[in-house]
Design an enzyme around this catalytic site. Structure first.
Site, PDB file in Angstrom:
ATOM      1  N   ARG A  49       0.798  -1.223   0.000  1.00 28.93           N
ATOM      2  CA  ARG A  49       0.000   0.000   0.000  1.00 28.93           C
ATOM      3  C   ARG A  49       0.837   1.284   0.000  1.00 28.93           C
ATOM      4  NH1 ARG A  49      -0.411  -4.799   1.414  1.00 28.93           N
ATOM      5  NH2 ARG A  49       0.128  -4.266   3.534  1.00 28.93           N
ATOM      6  N   CYS A  83      -6.080  -0.924   9.325  1.00 29.22           N
ATOM      7  CA  CYS A  83      -4.867  -0.451   8.639  1.00 29.22           C
ATOM      8  C   CYS A  83      -5.123   1.007   8.308  1.00 29.22           C
ATOM      9  CB  CYS A  83      -4.624  -1.256   7.363  1.00 29.22           C
ATOM     10  SG  CYS A  83      -3.317  -0.547   6.305  1.00 29.22           S
ATOM     11  N   THR A  85      -3.149   3.195   6.660  1.00 26.91           N
ATOM     12  CA  THR A  85      -2.753   3.553   5.293  1.00 26.91           C
ATOM     13  C   THR A  85      -3.863   3.230   4.299  1.00 26.91           C
ATOM     14  OG1 THR A  85      -0.453   3.142   5.855  1.00 26.91           O
ATOM     15  CG2 THR A  85      -0.993   3.166   3.506  1.00 26.91           C
ATOM     16  N   THR A 127       2.856   5.606   8.740  1.00 24.88           N
ATOM     17  CA  THR A 127       3.626   5.405   7.506  1.00 24.88           C
ATOM     18  C   THR A 127       3.767   6.724   6.748  1.00 24.88           C
ATOM     19  OG1 THR A 127       1.671   4.965   6.148  1.00 24.88           O
ATOM     20  CG2 THR A 127       2.684   3.062   7.252  1.00 24.88           C
ATOM     21  N   LYS A 167       6.200  -6.935  10.684  1.00 25.85           N
ATOM     22  CA  LYS A 167       5.736  -7.795   9.585  1.00 25.85           C
ATOM     23  C   LYS A 167       6.548  -9.083   9.486  1.00 25.85           C
ATOM     24  CE  LYS A 167       3.640  -4.035   6.911  1.00 25.85           C
ATOM     25  NZ  LYS A 167       2.240  -4.401   7.090  1.00 25.85           N
ATOM     26  N   CYS A 197      -0.467   3.743  12.912  1.00 22.77           N
ATOM     27  CA  CYS A 197      -0.204   2.598  12.030  1.00 22.77           C
ATOM     28  C   CYS A 197      -0.464   1.383  12.903  1.00 22.77           C
ATOM     29  CB  CYS A 197       1.229   2.602  11.520  1.00 22.77           C
ATOM     30  SG  CYS A 197       1.701   1.021  10.761  1.00 22.77           S
TER      31      CYS A 197
END
Lengths: 234, 234
Positions: A49, A83, A85, A127, A167, A197
Protein backbone atom coordinates in the site's frame (compact mmCIF):
# COMPACT_ATOMS: atom_id res chain seq x y z
CA UNK A 1 -28.87 -12.10 16.25
CA UNK A 2 -26.78 -8.97 16.33
CA UNK A 3 -25.70 -7.69 12.93
CA UNK A 4 -22.43 -8.98 11.55
CA UNK A 5 -19.27 -6.87 11.58
CA UNK A 6 -16.88 -7.30 8.66
CA UNK A 7 -13.14 -6.81 8.98
CA UNK A 8 -11.06 -6.11 5.88
CA UNK A 9 -7.64 -7.23 7.08
CA UNK A 10 -4.32 -8.67 6.04
CA UNK A 11 -2.51 -5.31 5.93
CA UNK A 12 -0.69 -6.74 7.84
CA UNK A 13 -1.94 -9.98 9.34
CA UNK A 14 -0.57 -9.44 12.86
CA UNK A 15 -2.26 -6.04 13.04
CA UNK A 16 -5.51 -7.72 11.99
CA UNK A 17 -5.15 -10.32 14.75
CA UNK A 18 -4.38 -7.52 17.22
CA UNK A 19 -7.57 -5.72 16.20
CA UNK A 20 -9.62 -8.91 16.57
CA UNK A 21 -8.29 -9.46 20.08
CA UNK A 22 -8.92 -5.83 21.07
CA UNK A 23 -12.48 -6.07 19.69
CA UNK A 24 -13.07 -8.94 22.12
CA UNK A 25 -11.32 -7.17 25.02
CA UNK A 26 -13.43 -4.04 24.51
CA UNK A 27 -16.73 -5.95 24.48
CA UNK A 28 -18.66 -6.00 27.78
CA UNK A 29 -19.36 -9.76 27.62
CA UNK A 30 -19.64 -12.47 30.25
CA UNK A 31 -20.35 -15.32 27.83
CA UNK A 32 -19.47 -16.28 24.25
CA UNK A 33 -22.79 -15.27 22.75
CA UNK A 34 -22.49 -11.69 24.04
CA UNK A 35 -19.49 -11.10 21.78
CA UNK A 36 -19.66 -9.29 18.45
CA UNK A 37 -20.34 -11.63 15.50
CA UNK A 38 -17.60 -10.96 13.00
CA UNK A 39 -16.14 -12.11 9.69
CA UNK A 40 -12.43 -11.39 9.28
CA UNK A 41 -11.15 -11.34 5.70
CA UNK A 42 -7.36 -11.49 5.98
CA UNK A 43 -5.89 -12.03 2.53
CA UNK A 44 -2.51 -10.28 2.36
CA UNK A 45 -1.74 -11.27 -1.25
CA UNK A 46 -1.97 -7.76 -2.72
CA UNK A 47 0.38 -4.95 -3.82
CA UNK A 48 2.09 -3.01 -1.04
CA UNK A 49 0.00 0.00 0.00
CA UNK A 50 2.66 2.56 0.92
CA UNK A 51 4.55 2.20 -2.39
CA UNK A 52 1.27 2.58 -4.30
CA UNK A 53 0.59 5.92 -2.61
CA UNK A 54 4.08 7.42 -2.39
CA UNK A 55 5.73 6.02 -5.54
CA UNK A 56 2.88 5.27 -7.94
CA UNK A 57 3.27 1.51 -7.50
CA UNK A 58 0.61 -0.99 -8.51
CA UNK A 59 -2.67 -0.23 -6.74
CA UNK A 60 -4.03 -2.68 -4.16
CA UNK A 61 -7.53 -1.20 -4.64
CA UNK A 62 -8.95 -4.02 -6.84
CA UNK A 63 -7.82 -6.58 -4.23
CA UNK A 64 -9.32 -4.56 -1.41
CA UNK A 65 -12.60 -4.18 -3.31
CA UNK A 66 -12.64 -7.97 -3.83
CA UNK A 67 -12.35 -8.31 -0.04
CA UNK A 68 -15.20 -5.87 0.52
CA UNK A 69 -17.36 -7.82 -1.94
CA UNK A 70 -16.57 -11.08 -0.11
CA UNK A 71 -17.71 -9.46 3.15
CA UNK A 72 -20.81 -8.17 1.41
CA UNK A 73 -21.59 -11.68 0.17
CA UNK A 74 -21.77 -12.77 3.83
CA UNK A 75 -24.09 -9.82 4.58
CA UNK A 76 -22.02 -7.85 7.05
CA UNK A 77 -23.66 -4.63 8.27
CA UNK A 78 -20.52 -2.51 8.37
CA UNK A 79 -16.77 -2.87 7.95
CA UNK A 80 -13.65 -2.02 9.96
CA UNK A 81 -10.24 -1.83 8.29
CA UNK A 82 -7.42 -2.23 10.84
CA UNK A 83 -4.87 -0.45 8.64
CA UNK A 84 -4.53 3.34 8.65
CA UNK A 85 -2.75 3.55 5.29
CA UNK A 86 -5.57 1.66 3.58
CA UNK A 87 -7.92 4.51 4.51
CA UNK A 88 -6.38 6.39 1.56
CA UNK A 89 -9.01 4.41 -0.43
CA UNK A 90 -11.82 4.91 2.13
CA UNK A 91 -14.26 6.62 -0.25
CA UNK A 92 -13.63 4.20 -3.13
CA UNK A 93 -14.09 1.15 -0.87
CA UNK A 94 -17.36 2.45 0.55
CA UNK A 95 -18.63 3.46 -2.87
CA UNK A 96 -17.68 0.21 -4.67
CA UNK A 97 -19.14 -2.05 -1.98
CA UNK A 98 -22.09 -0.02 -0.77
CA UNK A 99 -20.99 -0.90 2.78
CA UNK A 100 -20.39 1.69 5.50
CA UNK A 101 -16.83 1.71 6.89
CA UNK A 102 -16.00 2.91 10.41
CA UNK A 103 -13.03 5.28 9.90
CA UNK A 104 -9.98 4.48 12.01
CA UNK A 105 -8.74 8.08 12.18
CA UNK A 106 -12.17 9.34 13.27
CA UNK A 107 -12.04 6.73 16.04
CA UNK A 108 -8.52 7.74 17.12
CA UNK A 109 -9.37 11.46 17.07
CA UNK A 110 -12.53 10.81 19.13
CA UNK A 111 -10.37 8.91 21.62
CA UNK A 112 -7.95 11.86 21.83
CA UNK A 113 -10.84 14.22 22.55
CA UNK A 114 -12.28 11.88 25.19
CA UNK A 115 -9.01 12.15 27.11
CA UNK A 116 -10.13 15.68 27.82
CA UNK A 117 -7.00 17.81 28.01
CA UNK A 118 -6.93 20.63 25.49
CA UNK A 119 -3.73 19.80 23.65
CA UNK A 120 -2.65 22.25 20.95
CA UNK A 121 -0.25 19.69 19.42
CA UNK A 122 -0.21 15.92 19.21
CA UNK A 123 2.48 13.53 17.97
CA UNK A 124 1.79 11.12 15.12
CA UNK A 125 3.61 7.87 14.34
CA UNK A 126 2.53 6.37 11.01
CA UNK A 127 3.63 5.41 7.51
CA UNK A 128 4.87 7.91 4.93
CA UNK A 129 1.69 7.19 2.99
CA UNK A 130 -0.55 8.11 5.94
CA UNK A 131 1.35 11.41 6.21
CA UNK A 132 1.13 12.02 2.44
CA UNK A 133 -2.59 11.20 2.34
CA UNK A 134 -3.16 13.68 5.27
CA UNK A 135 -5.35 11.05 7.00
CA UNK A 136 -4.76 12.59 10.43
CA UNK A 137 -3.59 16.16 9.80
CA UNK A 138 -6.83 17.47 8.27
CA UNK A 139 -9.03 15.85 10.93
CA UNK A 140 -6.92 17.27 13.76
CA UNK A 141 -6.65 20.72 12.13
CA UNK A 142 -10.47 20.87 12.09
CA UNK A 143 -10.24 20.84 15.90
CA UNK A 144 -7.33 23.31 15.99
CA UNK A 145 -4.80 20.61 16.81
CA UNK A 146 -1.40 20.61 15.15
CA UNK A 147 0.12 17.30 14.12
CA UNK A 148 3.82 16.75 14.93
CA UNK A 149 5.78 14.03 13.12
CA UNK A 150 9.42 12.98 13.43
CA UNK A 151 11.91 14.35 10.87
CA UNK A 152 12.33 12.07 7.84
CA UNK A 153 15.58 10.52 9.07
CA UNK A 154 13.92 9.43 12.34
CA UNK A 155 10.86 8.14 10.50
CA UNK A 156 13.08 5.94 8.35
CA UNK A 157 15.36 4.76 11.18
CA UNK A 158 12.62 4.06 13.72
CA UNK A 159 9.08 4.06 12.31
CA UNK A 160 9.59 2.35 8.96
CA UNK A 161 12.11 0.01 10.59
CA UNK A 162 9.57 -0.95 13.27
CA UNK A 163 6.73 -1.56 10.79
CA UNK A 164 8.90 -3.89 8.69
CA UNK A 165 10.10 -5.64 11.88
CA UNK A 166 6.52 -6.35 13.01
CA UNK A 167 5.74 -7.80 9.58
CA UNK A 168 8.57 -10.31 9.99
CA UNK A 169 7.65 -11.03 13.63
CA UNK A 170 10.56 -9.19 15.35
CA UNK A 171 8.40 -7.49 17.96
CA UNK A 172 11.09 -6.61 20.52
CA UNK A 173 13.23 -4.80 17.93
CA UNK A 174 10.13 -3.03 16.67
CA UNK A 175 9.01 -2.03 20.15
CA UNK A 176 12.35 -0.46 21.08
CA UNK A 177 12.48 1.50 17.82
CA UNK A 178 8.98 2.88 18.34
CA UNK A 179 9.75 3.82 21.93
CA UNK A 180 12.67 5.88 20.61
CA UNK A 181 10.52 7.57 17.96
CA UNK A 182 7.86 8.36 20.58
CA UNK A 183 10.46 9.68 23.02
CA UNK A 184 11.74 12.13 20.38
CA UNK A 185 8.19 13.43 19.93
CA UNK A 186 7.68 13.81 23.70
CA UNK A 187 11.00 15.75 23.82
CA UNK A 188 9.52 18.12 21.23
CA UNK A 189 6.75 18.97 23.68
CA UNK A 190 3.72 16.88 22.76
CA UNK A 191 1.66 15.33 25.57
CA UNK A 192 0.22 12.44 23.53
CA UNK A 193 1.24 10.42 20.51
CA UNK A 194 -1.19 8.76 18.09
CA UNK A 195 -0.12 5.26 17.05
CA UNK A 196 -1.45 5.85 13.54
CA UNK A 197 -0.20 2.60 12.03
CA UNK A 198 -1.73 -0.65 13.28
CA UNK A 199 1.64 -2.44 13.40
CA UNK A 200 2.85 -0.07 16.13
CA UNK A 201 0.61 -1.01 19.09
CA UNK A 202 1.48 -4.67 18.40
CA UNK A 203 5.14 -3.78 19.00
CA UNK A 204 4.61 -1.57 22.07
CA UNK A 205 2.19 -4.10 23.63
CA UNK A 206 4.76 -6.88 23.10
CA UNK A 207 7.40 -5.05 25.17
CA UNK A 208 4.75 -3.73 27.62
CA UNK A 209 6.14 -0.28 26.93
CA UNK A 210 6.02 2.43 29.58
CA UNK A 211 5.11 4.84 26.78
CA UNK A 212 1.68 3.22 26.20
CA UNK A 213 -0.33 5.38 28.66
CA UNK A 214 0.69 8.50 26.68
CA UNK A 215 -0.21 6.88 23.36
CA UNK A 216 -3.53 6.76 21.49
CA UNK A 217 -3.89 3.24 20.07
CA UNK A 218 -5.89 3.73 16.87
CA UNK A 219 -6.52 -0.03 16.68
CA UNK A 220 -8.16 -0.10 20.11
CA UNK A 221 -10.08 3.10 19.33
CA UNK A 222 -11.48 1.45 16.19
CA UNK A 223 -12.36 -1.68 18.19
CA UNK A 224 -14.33 0.50 20.64
CA UNK A 225 -16.21 2.13 17.77
CA UNK A 226 -17.09 -1.32 16.44
CA UNK A 227 -18.39 -2.47 19.81
CA UNK A 228 -20.52 0.68 20.05
CA UNK A 229 -21.86 0.02 16.52
CA UNK A 230 -22.64 -3.57 17.42
CA UNK A 231 -24.44 -2.68 20.65
CA UNK A 232 -26.49 -0.04 18.83
CA UNK A 233 -27.28 -2.39 15.92
CA UNK A 234 -28.43 -5.37 17.99
CA UNK B 1 -2.45 -17.01 -4.86
CA UNK B 2 -2.25 -19.60 -2.11
CA UNK B 3 -5.51 -21.35 -1.35
CA UNK B 4 -7.71 -19.82 1.31
CA UNK B 5 -7.92 -21.28 4.81
CA UNK B 6 -11.28 -21.08 6.56
CA UNK B 7 -11.63 -20.79 10.32
CA UNK B 8 -14.90 -21.75 11.99
CA UNK B 9 -14.60 -19.81 15.23
CA UNK B 10 -16.53 -18.06 17.97
CA UNK B 11 -16.38 -20.99 20.42
CA UNK B 12 -15.12 -18.87 22.17
CA UNK B 13 -14.05 -15.65 20.51
CA UNK B 14 -10.83 -15.17 22.49
CA UNK B 15 -9.71 -18.71 21.61
CA UNK B 16 -10.40 -17.91 17.95
CA UNK B 17 -8.28 -14.76 18.18
CA UNK B 18 -5.53 -16.77 19.91
CA UNK B 19 -5.57 -19.30 17.06
CA UNK B 20 -5.38 -16.52 14.46
CA UNK B 21 -2.34 -15.00 16.19
CA UNK B 22 -0.63 -18.39 16.49
CA UNK B 23 -1.30 -19.10 12.80
CA UNK B 24 0.65 -15.92 12.01
CA UNK B 25 3.42 -16.67 14.51
CA UNK B 26 3.90 -20.16 13.08
CA UNK B 27 4.16 -18.93 9.47
CA UNK B 28 7.71 -18.50 8.12
CA UNK B 29 7.04 -15.07 6.61
CA UNK B 30 9.14 -11.96 6.16
CA UNK B 31 6.44 -9.88 4.49
CA UNK B 32 2.63 -9.54 4.57
CA UNK B 33 2.03 -11.45 1.34
CA UNK B 34 3.84 -14.54 2.61
CA UNK B 35 1.18 -15.06 5.28
CA UNK B 36 -1.67 -17.55 4.99
CA UNK B 37 -4.79 -16.06 3.36
CA UNK B 38 -7.62 -16.74 5.76
CA UNK B 39 -11.30 -16.08 6.41
CA UNK B 40 -12.30 -16.20 10.08
CA UNK B 41 -15.98 -16.80 10.75
CA UNK B 42 -16.50 -15.91 14.40
CA UNK B 43 -20.21 -15.88 15.17
CA UNK B 44 -20.73 -16.97 18.80
CA UNK B 45 -24.53 -16.66 18.77
CA UNK B 46 -25.27 -20.39 19.06
CA UNK B 47 -26.28 -22.90 21.75
CA UNK B 48 -23.59 -23.85 24.24
CA UNK B 49 -21.64 -26.92 23.05
CA UNK B 50 -20.82 -28.66 26.32
CA UNK B 51 -24.45 -28.71 27.53
CA UNK B 52 -25.58 -30.08 24.16
CA UNK B 53 -23.21 -33.04 24.50
CA UNK B 54 -23.43 -33.81 28.20
CA UNK B 55 -27.03 -32.84 28.98
CA UNK B 56 -28.89 -33.15 25.70
CA UNK B 57 -29.22 -29.37 25.35
CA UNK B 58 -30.13 -27.66 22.08
CA UNK B 59 -27.66 -28.62 19.38
CA UNK B 60 -25.34 -25.95 17.94
CA UNK B 61 -24.85 -28.10 14.81
CA UNK B 62 -27.20 -26.12 12.50
CA UNK B 63 -25.35 -22.90 13.44
CA UNK B 64 -21.97 -24.51 12.85
CA UNK B 65 -23.11 -25.86 9.48
CA UNK B 66 -24.28 -22.34 8.55
CA UNK B 67 -20.74 -21.16 9.35
CA UNK B 68 -19.20 -23.89 7.20
CA UNK B 69 -21.48 -22.93 4.31
CA UNK B 70 -20.48 -19.26 4.66
CA UNK B 71 -16.82 -20.31 4.44
CA UNK B 72 -17.64 -22.48 1.44
CA UNK B 73 -19.32 -19.53 -0.26
CA UNK B 74 -15.96 -17.72 -0.09
CA UNK B 75 -14.24 -20.79 -1.57
CA UNK B 76 -11.92 -21.80 1.25
CA UNK B 77 -9.86 -24.93 0.55
CA UNK B 78 -9.99 -26.37 4.04
CA UNK B 79 -11.19 -25.44 7.52
CA UNK B 80 -9.72 -25.27 11.00
CA UNK B 81 -11.98 -25.20 14.09
CA UNK B 82 -10.14 -23.76 17.12
CA UNK B 83 -12.44 -25.49 19.61
CA UNK B 84 -11.82 -29.07 20.77
CA UNK B 85 -15.37 -29.68 21.99
CA UNK B 86 -16.81 -28.72 18.59
CA UNK B 87 -14.94 -31.70 17.11
CA UNK B 88 -17.73 -33.83 18.52
CA UNK B 89 -19.50 -32.86 15.25
CA UNK B 90 -16.39 -33.27 13.05
CA UNK B 91 -17.88 -35.87 10.68
CA UNK B 92 -21.22 -34.06 10.33
CA UNK B 93 -19.51 -30.74 9.59
CA UNK B 94 -17.25 -32.24 6.93
CA UNK B 95 -20.12 -34.16 5.38
CA UNK B 96 -22.62 -31.29 5.33
CA UNK B 97 -20.16 -28.80 3.85
CA UNK B 98 -18.03 -31.01 1.64
CA UNK B 99 -15.00 -29.20 3.05
CA UNK B 100 -12.03 -31.01 4.62
CA UNK B 101 -11.38 -30.09 8.28
CA UNK B 102 -7.93 -30.34 9.89
CA UNK B 103 -8.60 -32.18 13.17
CA UNK B 104 -7.30 -30.40 16.29
CA UNK B 105 -6.74 -33.61 18.28
CA UNK B 106 -4.78 -35.20 15.42
CA UNK B 107 -2.60 -32.08 15.40
CA UNK B 108 -2.08 -32.19 19.19
CA UNK B 109 -1.29 -35.93 19.16
CA UNK B 110 1.20 -35.40 16.31
CA UNK B 111 2.82 -32.67 18.37
CA UNK B 112 3.09 -35.03 21.36
CA UNK B 113 4.78 -37.67 19.19
CA UNK B 114 7.20 -35.09 17.72
CA UNK B 115 8.43 -34.36 21.23
CA UNK B 116 9.98 -37.81 21.05
CA UNK B 117 9.90 -39.22 24.55
CA UNK B 118 7.99 -42.50 24.85
CA UNK B 119 5.41 -41.50 27.45
CA UNK B 120 3.06 -44.25 28.60
CA UNK B 121 0.65 -41.68 30.12
CA UNK B 122 -0.23 -38.11 29.31
CA UNK B 123 -2.38 -35.58 31.16
CA UNK B 124 -5.43 -34.01 29.54
CA UNK B 125 -7.12 -30.75 30.48
CA UNK B 126 -10.39 -30.21 28.59
CA UNK B 127 -14.16 -29.82 28.90
CA UNK B 128 -16.45 -32.56 30.23
CA UNK B 129 -17.81 -32.86 26.69
CA UNK B 130 -14.37 -33.53 25.21
CA UNK B 131 -13.89 -36.28 27.79
CA UNK B 132 -17.37 -37.71 27.12
CA UNK B 133 -16.87 -37.62 23.33
CA UNK B 134 -13.50 -39.47 23.77
CA UNK B 135 -11.88 -36.97 21.38
CA UNK B 136 -8.40 -37.61 22.83
CA UNK B 137 -8.59 -40.97 24.62
CA UNK B 138 -9.19 -43.12 21.53
CA UNK B 139 -6.48 -41.40 19.49
CA UNK B 140 -3.92 -41.76 22.28
CA UNK B 141 -4.91 -45.37 23.02
CA UNK B 142 -4.17 -46.23 19.37
CA UNK B 143 -0.56 -45.35 20.18
CA UNK B 144 -0.59 -47.16 23.51
CA UNK B 145 -0.80 -43.93 25.50
CA UNK B 146 -3.07 -43.69 28.52
CA UNK B 147 -4.97 -40.46 29.13
CA UNK B 148 -5.01 -39.07 32.68
CA UNK B 149 -7.62 -36.52 33.72
CA UNK B 150 -8.24 -34.79 37.04
CA UNK B 151 -10.95 -36.20 39.33
CA UNK B 152 -14.36 -34.59 38.78
CA UNK B 153 -14.09 -32.25 41.77
CA UNK B 154 -10.80 -30.81 40.46
CA UNK B 155 -12.21 -30.50 36.94
CA UNK B 156 -15.12 -28.46 38.27
CA UNK B 157 -13.06 -26.31 40.64
CA UNK B 158 -10.18 -25.58 38.26
CA UNK B 159 -10.86 -26.52 34.63
CA UNK B 160 -14.49 -25.50 34.21
CA UNK B 161 -13.83 -22.46 36.38
CA UNK B 162 -10.92 -21.43 34.15
CA UNK B 163 -12.85 -21.88 30.90
CA UNK B 164 -15.72 -19.71 32.16
CA UNK B 165 -13.20 -17.13 33.43
CA UNK B 166 -11.54 -16.85 30.01
CA UNK B 167 -14.93 -16.33 28.40
CA UNK B 168 -15.55 -13.33 30.66
CA UNK B 169 -11.98 -12.00 30.19
CA UNK B 170 -10.59 -12.88 33.67
CA UNK B 171 -7.33 -14.32 32.36
CA UNK B 172 -5.24 -14.15 35.54
CA UNK B 173 -7.83 -16.06 37.58
CA UNK B 174 -8.11 -18.60 34.78
CA UNK B 175 -4.36 -19.01 34.47
CA UNK B 176 -3.84 -19.70 38.17
CA UNK B 177 -6.66 -22.28 38.20
CA UNK B 178 -5.23 -24.12 35.22
CA UNK B 179 -1.74 -24.10 36.72
CA UNK B 180 -3.23 -25.84 39.77
CA UNK B 181 -5.04 -28.43 37.65
CA UNK B 182 -1.86 -29.12 35.66
CA UNK B 183 0.23 -29.37 38.85
CA UNK B 184 -2.15 -32.06 40.19
CA UNK B 185 -1.64 -34.05 36.97
CA UNK B 186 2.16 -33.69 37.17
CA UNK B 187 1.96 -34.92 40.80
CA UNK B 188 0.18 -38.02 39.48
CA UNK B 189 3.25 -38.80 37.38
CA UNK B 190 2.58 -37.55 33.85
CA UNK B 191 5.42 -35.82 31.99
CA UNK B 192 3.22 -33.76 29.65
CA UNK B 193 -0.25 -32.28 29.71
CA UNK B 194 -2.39 -31.64 26.64
CA UNK B 195 -4.25 -28.32 26.74
CA UNK B 196 -7.26 -29.87 25.04
CA UNK B 197 -9.55 -26.86 25.31
CA UNK B 198 -8.62 -23.74 23.33
CA UNK B 199 -9.49 -21.40 26.20
CA UNK B 200 -6.68 -22.86 28.32
CA UNK B 201 -3.55 -21.72 26.41
CA UNK B 202 -5.04 -18.20 26.37
CA UNK B 203 -5.02 -18.27 30.18
CA UNK B 204 -1.56 -19.81 30.61
CA UNK B 205 -0.04 -17.49 27.98
CA UNK B 206 -1.55 -14.49 29.77
CA UNK B 207 0.24 -15.31 33.04
CA UNK B 208 3.37 -16.53 31.18
CA UNK B 209 3.04 -19.74 33.15
CA UNK B 210 6.11 -21.79 34.04
CA UNK B 211 4.02 -24.90 33.22
CA UNK B 212 3.86 -24.06 29.50
CA UNK B 213 7.00 -25.97 28.39
CA UNK B 214 5.46 -29.21 29.72
CA UNK B 215 2.13 -28.54 27.99
CA UNK B 216 0.98 -29.41 24.47
CA UNK B 217 -0.94 -26.41 23.15
CA UNK B 218 -3.56 -27.92 20.82
CA UNK B 219 -4.29 -24.47 19.38
CA UNK B 220 -0.67 -23.94 18.32
CA UNK B 221 -0.47 -27.53 17.03
CA UNK B 222 -3.53 -26.87 14.83
CA UNK B 223 -1.98 -23.61 13.63
CA UNK B 224 1.15 -25.51 12.58
CA UNK B 225 -0.94 -28.04 10.65
CA UNK B 226 -2.68 -25.17 8.87
CA UNK B 227 0.62 -23.57 7.88
CA UNK B 228 1.84 -26.94 6.54
CA UNK B 229 -1.40 -27.29 4.56
CA UNK B 230 -1.05 -23.78 3.17
CA UNK B 231 2.59 -24.27 2.15
CA UNK B 232 1.72 -27.57 0.45
CA UNK B 233 -1.35 -26.08 -1.27
CA UNK B 234 0.34 -22.99 -2.71
Amino acid sequence: MARLLGVLGGMGPLATADFFRKLIEETPAQRDEEHVPVIVYSVPQMPERVAAITHGGESPLPHMIAGMMALRKLEVGCVAIPCNTAHHWYEELQHASGLPILHIADAACDELRKRGSAQPRVGLLCTEATIAARIYQDRLAAHGIECVVNPLAEREAFVRFAIDAVKRGSLDDAGRAIETAAARLFERGVESVILGCTELPVALDAIRSAALPRCIDATRALARECVAWSLAAS
